[in-house]
Design a protein around this motif. Structure first.
Motif, PDB file in Angstrom:
ATOM      1  N   LEU A 189       0.854  -1.179   0.000  1.00  0.00           N
ATOM      2  CA  LEU A 189       0.000   0.000   0.000  1.00  0.00           C
ATOM      3  C   LEU A 189       0.894   1.234   0.000  1.00  0.00           C
ATOM      4  O   LEU A 189       1.844   1.311   0.788  1.00  0.00           O
ATOM      5  CB  LEU A 189      -0.923   0.025   1.226  1.00  0.00           C
ATOM      6  N   GLY A 190       0.614   2.185  -0.895  1.00  0.00           N
ATOM      7  CA  GLY A 190       1.450   3.377  -1.013  1.00  0.00           C
ATOM      8  C   GLY A 190       0.659   4.647  -0.796  1.00  0.00           C
ATOM      9  O   GLY A 190      -0.496   4.757  -1.221  1.00  0.00           O
ATOM     10  N   LYS A 191       1.270   5.616  -0.146  1.00  0.00           N
ATOM     11  CA  LYS A 191       0.613   6.905   0.099  1.00  0.00           C
ATOM     12  C   LYS A 191       0.284   7.582  -1.228  1.00  0.00           C
ATOM     13  O   LYS A 191       1.092   7.604  -2.146  1.00  0.00           O
ATOM     14  CB  LYS A 191       1.506   7.817   0.931  1.00  0.00           C
ATOM     15  N   LEU A 192      -0.910   8.154  -1.294  1.00  0.00           N
ATOM     16  CA  LEU A 192      -1.351   8.822  -2.516  1.00  0.00           C
ATOM     17  C   LEU A 192      -0.402   9.949  -2.904  1.00  0.00           C
ATOM     18  O   LEU A 192      -0.163  10.190  -4.093  1.00  0.00           O
ATOM     19  CB  LEU A 192      -2.767   9.370  -2.315  1.00  0.00           C
ATOM     20  N   GLU A 193       0.157  10.643  -1.903  1.00  0.00           N
ATOM     21  CA  GLU A 193       1.067  11.748  -2.195  1.00  0.00           C
ATOM     22  C   GLU A 193       2.262  11.264  -3.011  1.00  0.00           C
ATOM     23  O   GLU A 193       2.721  11.936  -3.940  1.00  0.00           O
ATOM     24  CB  GLU A 193       1.570  12.397  -0.899  1.00  0.00           C
ATOM     25  N   ILE A 194       2.783  10.086  -2.655  1.00  0.00           N
ATOM     26  CA  ILE A 194       3.928   9.539  -3.384  1.00  0.00           C
ATOM     27  C   ILE A 194       3.496   9.051  -4.759  1.00  0.00           C
ATOM     28  O   ILE A 194       4.198   9.235  -5.752  1.00  0.00           O
ATOM     29  CB  ILE A 194       4.561   8.383  -2.585  1.00  0.00           C
ATOM     30  N   MET A 195       2.316   8.434  -4.809  1.00  0.00           N
ATOM     31  CA  MET A 195       1.827   7.903  -6.077  1.00  0.00           C
ATOM     32  C   MET A 195       1.582   9.006  -7.100  1.00  0.00           C
ATOM     33  O   MET A 195       1.558   8.752  -8.301  1.00  0.00           O
ATOM     34  CB  MET A 195       0.544   7.105  -5.847  1.00  0.00           C
ATOM     35  N   VAL A 218      -9.666  -3.966  -3.596  1.00  0.00           N
ATOM     36  CA  VAL A 218      -8.522  -4.327  -4.435  1.00  0.00           C
ATOM     37  C   VAL A 218      -7.655  -5.377  -3.736  1.00  0.00           C
ATOM     38  O   VAL A 218      -7.189  -6.331  -4.358  1.00  0.00           O
ATOM     39  CB  VAL A 218      -7.693  -3.075  -4.786  1.00  0.00           C
ATOM     40  N   VAL A 219      -7.442  -5.202  -2.433  1.00  0.00           N
ATOM     41  CA  VAL A 219      -6.688  -6.189  -1.659  1.00  0.00           C
ATOM     42  C   VAL A 219      -7.366  -7.553  -1.759  1.00  0.00           C
ATOM     43  O   VAL A 219      -6.701  -8.580  -1.950  1.00  0.00           O
ATOM     44  CB  VAL A 219      -6.567  -5.746  -0.185  1.00  0.00           C
ATOM     45  N   LYS A 220      -8.690  -7.572  -1.638  1.00  0.00           N
ATOM     46  CA  LYS A 220      -9.440  -8.824  -1.736  1.00  0.00           C
ATOM     47  C   LYS A 220      -9.229  -9.490  -3.101  1.00  0.00           C
ATOM     48  O   LYS A 220      -9.027 -10.712  -3.189  1.00  0.00           O
ATOM     49  CB  LYS A 220     -10.934  -8.570  -1.518  1.00  0.00           C
ATOM     50  N   GLU A 221      -9.253  -8.681  -4.148  1.00  0.00           N
ATOM     51  CA  GLU A 221      -9.074  -9.239  -5.488  1.00  0.00           C
ATOM     52  C   GLU A 221      -7.695  -9.873  -5.654  1.00  0.00           C
ATOM     53  O   GLU A 221      -7.558 -10.943  -6.248  1.00  0.00           O
ATOM     54  CB  GLU A 221      -9.295  -8.141  -6.535  1.00  0.00           C
ATOM     55  N   TYR A 222      -6.677  -9.216  -5.130  1.00  0.00           N
ATOM     56  CA  TYR A 222      -5.323  -9.771  -5.219  1.00  0.00           C
ATOM     57  C   TYR A 222      -5.212 -11.058  -4.400  1.00  0.00           C
ATOM     58  O   TYR A 222      -4.627 -12.051  -4.844  1.00  0.00           O
ATOM     59  CB  TYR A 222      -4.291  -8.758  -4.719  1.00  0.00           C
ATOM     60  N   LEU A 223      -5.761 -11.038  -3.183  1.00  0.00           N
ATOM     61  CA  LEU A 223      -5.680 -12.226  -2.327  1.00  0.00           C
ATOM     62  C   LEU A 223      -6.475 -13.387  -2.914  1.00  0.00           C
ATOM     63  O   LEU A 223      -6.073 -14.549  -2.777  1.00  0.00           O
ATOM     64  CB  LEU A 223      -6.169 -11.899  -0.918  1.00  0.00           C
ATOM     65  N   ASP A 224      -7.597 -13.097  -3.552  1.00  0.00           N
ATOM     66  CA  ASP A 224      -8.400 -14.146  -4.187  1.00  0.00           C
ATOM     67  C   ASP A 224      -7.621 -14.838  -5.312  1.00  0.00           C
ATOM     68  O   ASP A 224      -7.908 -15.982  -5.667  1.00  0.00           O
ATOM     69  CB  ASP A 224      -9.704 -13.569  -4.742  1.00  0.00           C
ATOM     70  N   LYS A 225      -6.633 -14.117  -5.857  1.00  0.00           N
ATOM     71  CA  LYS A 225      -5.765 -14.703  -6.899  1.00  0.00           C
ATOM     72  C   LYS A 225      -4.479 -15.270  -6.284  1.00  0.00           C
ATOM     73  O   LYS A 225      -3.542 -15.620  -7.004  1.00  0.00           O
ATOM     74  CB  LYS A 225      -5.417 -13.637  -7.951  1.00  0.00           C
ATOM     75  N   ASN A 226      -4.472 -15.328  -4.924  1.00  0.00           N
ATOM     76  CA  ASN A 226      -3.329 -15.856  -4.170  1.00  0.00           C
ATOM     77  C   ASN A 226      -2.045 -15.066  -4.411  1.00  0.00           C
ATOM     78  O   ASN A 226      -0.938 -15.615  -4.376  1.00  0.00           O
ATOM     79  CB  ASN A 226      -3.107 -17.341  -4.489  1.00  0.00           C
ATOM     80  N   GLU A 227      -2.194 -13.767  -4.660  1.00  0.00           N
ATOM     81  CA  GLU A 227      -1.038 -12.895  -4.726  1.00  0.00           C
ATOM     82  C   GLU A 227      -0.743 -12.371  -3.321  1.00  0.00           C
ATOM     83  O   GLU A 227      -1.576 -12.459  -2.416  1.00  0.00           O
ATOM     84  CB  GLU A 227      -1.281 -11.761  -5.719  1.00  0.00           C
ATOM     85  N   ILE A 228       0.455 -11.838  -3.124  1.00  0.00           N
ATOM     86  CA  ILE A 228       0.915 -11.460  -1.796  1.00  0.00           C
ATOM     87  C   ILE A 228       0.676  -9.975  -1.524  1.00  0.00           C
ATOM     88  O   ILE A 228       0.974  -9.125  -2.370  1.00  0.00           O
ATOM     89  CB  ILE A 228       2.418 -11.776  -1.633  1.00  0.00           C
TER      90      ILE A 228
END
Length: 209
Positions: A79-85, A114-124
């Motif tokens: 997770l990245g701060k919006l200011e940096i992004m 979005v976190v749920k979608e990544y985890l559902d694909k077994n990504e870290i």
């Protein structure tokens, strides 16, 4: 009408990771040569292709994510701060290395989705429960934890791997830069209790490191 914060532009919550693999291939050997890091218990990542995994780590330096990405076999989404992004020179790069932008000025249910979608694909997923860099305390001290990390793990029935880092990113005088990983842990369903469990385990690991 609500006044928009200066410097914060609308952002696309979904990013991609098309630059992640090429950058890891280039930067991993360079980081190993420059900083000579040690990775303890990195075998915890074995046989996790079909398991939901969240890495929770203490946070002291901007380069901390490198220590998690090098031993992890798959793309690690931070997770990245919006200011940096939205930073002018690097925003286009950051949006293609798997980082999830977060606006810390308000609640962002889209982030959890979005976190749920990544985890559902077994990504870290990797999170720093302190929520920011711990710039002042000693290596064995931690800032207060935010509840979001535990909530994401519980809501997605994911196992957590707790990681602790020590040492500094010094090229000349390397001071024992190392990261240690715990065995995967399934948290209790209470967010407050789970957060206390994570913090206690991380403190114990720091003391024993």
């Amino acid at each position: 009408m609500e006044k928009k914060k200066k410097g914060l532009k609308p952002y696309k919550i979904k990013t991609d990771d098309k630059f992640y693999r090429p950058m890891k291939t280039i930067l991993s050997p360079i980081a190993k040569i420059l900083f000579r890091p040690k990775f303890i218990n990195k075998e915890v990542f074995d046989n996790r292709d079909n398991k939901k995994t969240i890495i929770l780590c203490n946070h002291r330096y901007n380069l901390d994510p490198i220590m998690i990405c090098i031993p992890a076999p798959k793309t690690v989404h931070f997770l990245g701060k919006l200011e940096i992004m939205n930073a002018f020179l690097i925003k286009h790069f950051l949006r293609h290395v798997g980082i999830i932008p977060v606006d810390r000025t308000k609640k962002s249910p889209e982030v959890f989705q979005v976190v749920k979608e990544y985890l559902d694909k077994n990504e870290i997923i990797a999170l720093f429960p302190e929520g920011t860099r711990n710039k002042n305390l000693s290596e064995t001290k931690l800032l207060e934890f935010k509840y979001g990390a535990a909530k994401m793990a519980i809501d997605n029935d994911a196992e957590v791997i707790i990681a602790v880092q020590k040492g500094k990113f010094n090229v000349i005088n390397n001071e024992g830069l190392a990261i240690k990983f715990s065995k995967p842990i399934k948290l209790e369903k209470d967010v407050v209790k789970a957060t206390k469990t994570i913090r206690k385990k991380m403190l114990e690991m720091l003391e024993d490191f």
